[in-house]
Scaffold this motif. Structure first.
Motif, PDB file in Angstrom:
ATOM      1  N   GLY A   1       0.819  -1.197   0.000  1.00  0.00           N
ATOM      2  CA  GLY A   1       0.000   0.000   0.000  1.00  0.00           C
ATOM      3  C   GLY A   1       0.851   1.243   0.000  1.00  0.00           C
ATOM      4  O   GLY A   1       2.066   1.187   0.109  1.00  0.00           O
ATOM      5  N   LYS A   2       0.200   2.372  -0.139  1.00  0.00           N
ATOM      6  CA  LYS A   2       0.886   3.657  -0.150  1.00  0.00           C
ATOM      7  C   LYS A   2       1.160   4.100   1.278  1.00  0.00           C
ATOM      8  O   LYS A   2       0.268   4.131   2.116  1.00  0.00           O
ATOM      9  N   ILE A   3       2.397   4.446   1.560  1.00  0.00           N
ATOM     10  CA  ILE A   3       2.785   4.952   2.871  1.00  0.00           C
ATOM     11  C   ILE A   3       3.079   6.436   2.712  1.00  0.00           C
ATOM     12  O   ILE A   3       3.824   6.845   1.832  1.00  0.00           O
ATOM     13  N   HIS A   4       2.492   7.240   3.565  1.00  0.00           N
ATOM     14  CA  HIS A   4       2.566   8.697   3.456  1.00  0.00           C
ATOM     15  C   HIS A   4       3.239   9.271   4.699  1.00  0.00           C
ATOM     16  O   HIS A   4       2.905   8.894   5.806  1.00  0.00           O
ATOM     17  N   ARG A  58      -1.340   1.334   6.182  1.00  0.00           N
ATOM     18  CA  ARG A  58      -2.418   0.373   6.423  1.00  0.00           C
ATOM     19  C   ARG A  58      -1.917  -0.650   7.435  1.00  0.00           C
ATOM     20  O   ARG A  58      -0.718  -0.896   7.541  1.00  0.00           O
ATOM     21  N   VAL A  59      -2.820  -1.253   8.163  1.00  0.00           N
ATOM     22  CA  VAL A  59      -2.447  -2.265   9.151  1.00  0.00           C
ATOM     23  C   VAL A  59      -1.598  -3.346   8.499  1.00  0.00           C
ATOM     24  O   VAL A  59      -0.588  -3.785   9.048  1.00  0.00           O
ATOM     25  N   ARG A  60      -1.948  -3.757   7.278  1.00  0.00           N
ATOM     26  CA  ARG A  60      -1.188  -4.800   6.580  1.00  0.00           C
ATOM     27  C   ARG A  60       0.262  -4.383   6.298  1.00  0.00           C
ATOM     28  O   ARG A  60       1.128  -5.234   6.170  1.00  0.00           O
ATOM     29  N   ASP A 104     -11.838  10.017   2.284  1.00  0.00           N
ATOM     30  CA  ASP A 104     -10.584   9.689   2.961  1.00  0.00           C
ATOM     31  C   ASP A 104     -10.834   9.584   4.461  1.00  0.00           C
ATOM     32  O   ASP A 104     -11.601  10.366   5.029  1.00  0.00           O
ATOM     33  N   TRP A 105     -10.185   8.606   5.104  1.00  0.00           N
ATOM     34  CA  TRP A 105     -10.343   8.413   6.545  1.00  0.00           C
ATOM     35  C   TRP A 105      -9.152   7.649   7.099  1.00  0.00           C
ATOM     36  O   TRP A 105      -8.474   6.919   6.372  1.00  0.00           O
ATOM     37  N   PHE A 106      -8.894   7.823   8.392  1.00  0.00           N
ATOM     38  CA  PHE A 106      -7.848   7.062   9.071  1.00  0.00           C
ATOM     39  C   PHE A 106      -8.004   7.212  10.577  1.00  0.00           C
ATOM     40  O   PHE A 106      -8.653   8.132  11.070  1.00  0.00           O
ATOM     41  N   ASP A 148      -6.966  -3.486   6.019  1.00  0.00           N
ATOM     42  CA  ASP A 148      -6.964  -2.282   5.180  1.00  0.00           C
ATOM     43  C   ASP A 148      -7.248  -0.999   5.947  1.00  0.00           C
ATOM     44  O   ASP A 148      -7.325   0.076   5.348  1.00  0.00           O
ATOM     45  N   ASP A 149      -7.428  -1.087   7.276  1.00  0.00           N
ATOM     46  CA  ASP A 149      -7.607   0.129   8.067  1.00  0.00           C
ATOM     47  C   ASP A 149      -6.375   1.016   7.936  1.00  0.00           C
ATOM     48  O   ASP A 149      -5.237   0.547   8.054  1.00  0.00           O
TER      49      ASP A 149
END
Length: 160
Positions: A1-4, A58-60, A104-106, A148-149
């Motif tokens: 996933g994308k890490i920001h 993401r958690v993964r 968008d959410w986190f 995917d959280d």
């Protein structure tokens, strides 16, 4: 996933000031649970401004292949050199990002604060069809995070 990665300036505002700023901001609101959390004794703010560095993933991305509990998630983050945020990070992030993309959410990686019923919660930052929100979500010990959280953690001080 994308890490920001990004930086965020916290500190210098009381819980009351943060809440007033969210209430006054256009198209921005908070849930009653989030408001309760901001009045809890565990909700603290820094007196002096400080720039913190965060990473959103993401958690993964932390190597999980099955849903972890909060204890497992936060322990793994620590193994990767990530830290939990001070509680003020959720409201400050909400205020600092009025341009958050729709949908968008986190979650905010932080020590849980009890809600009015005593259930542990963390902040949840979201933009949806109802506007820009500061929500909260349960983090009971038996809760399991979806792979995917999206969640933000503080980069360790050595990475600052």
């Amino acid at each position: 996933g994308k890490i920001h990665r990004e930086s965020l300036k916290i500190g210098g505002r009381t819980p009351k000031k943060l809440e007033k700023e969210i209430d006054a901001a256009p198209n921005m609101d908070m849930s009653s649970y989030s408001s309760y959390m901001m009045h809890h004794k565990k909700f603290t703010t820094r007196k002096n401004p400080e720039t913190i560095h965060l990473i959103r993933l993401r958690v993964r991305d932390l190597g999980f292949t099955s849903p972890p509990t909060p204890t497992e998630l936060f322990a793994r983050a620590k193994e990767y050199g990530l830290e939990l945020f001070p509680p003020e990070t959720g409201p400050v992030y909400r205020l600092s990002h009025p341009d958050q993309p729709m949908g968008d959410w986190f979650y905010v990686g932080m020590e849980a604060i009890p809600d009015s019923a005593g259930h542990p919660r963390v902040f949840y930052v979201r933009r949806d069809g109802h506007g820009l929100w500061l929500y909260s979500n349960w983090t009971r010990p038996e809760y399991q995070w979806y792979l995917d959280d999206a969640i933000v953690f503080r980069l360790g001080k050595s990475d600052s």
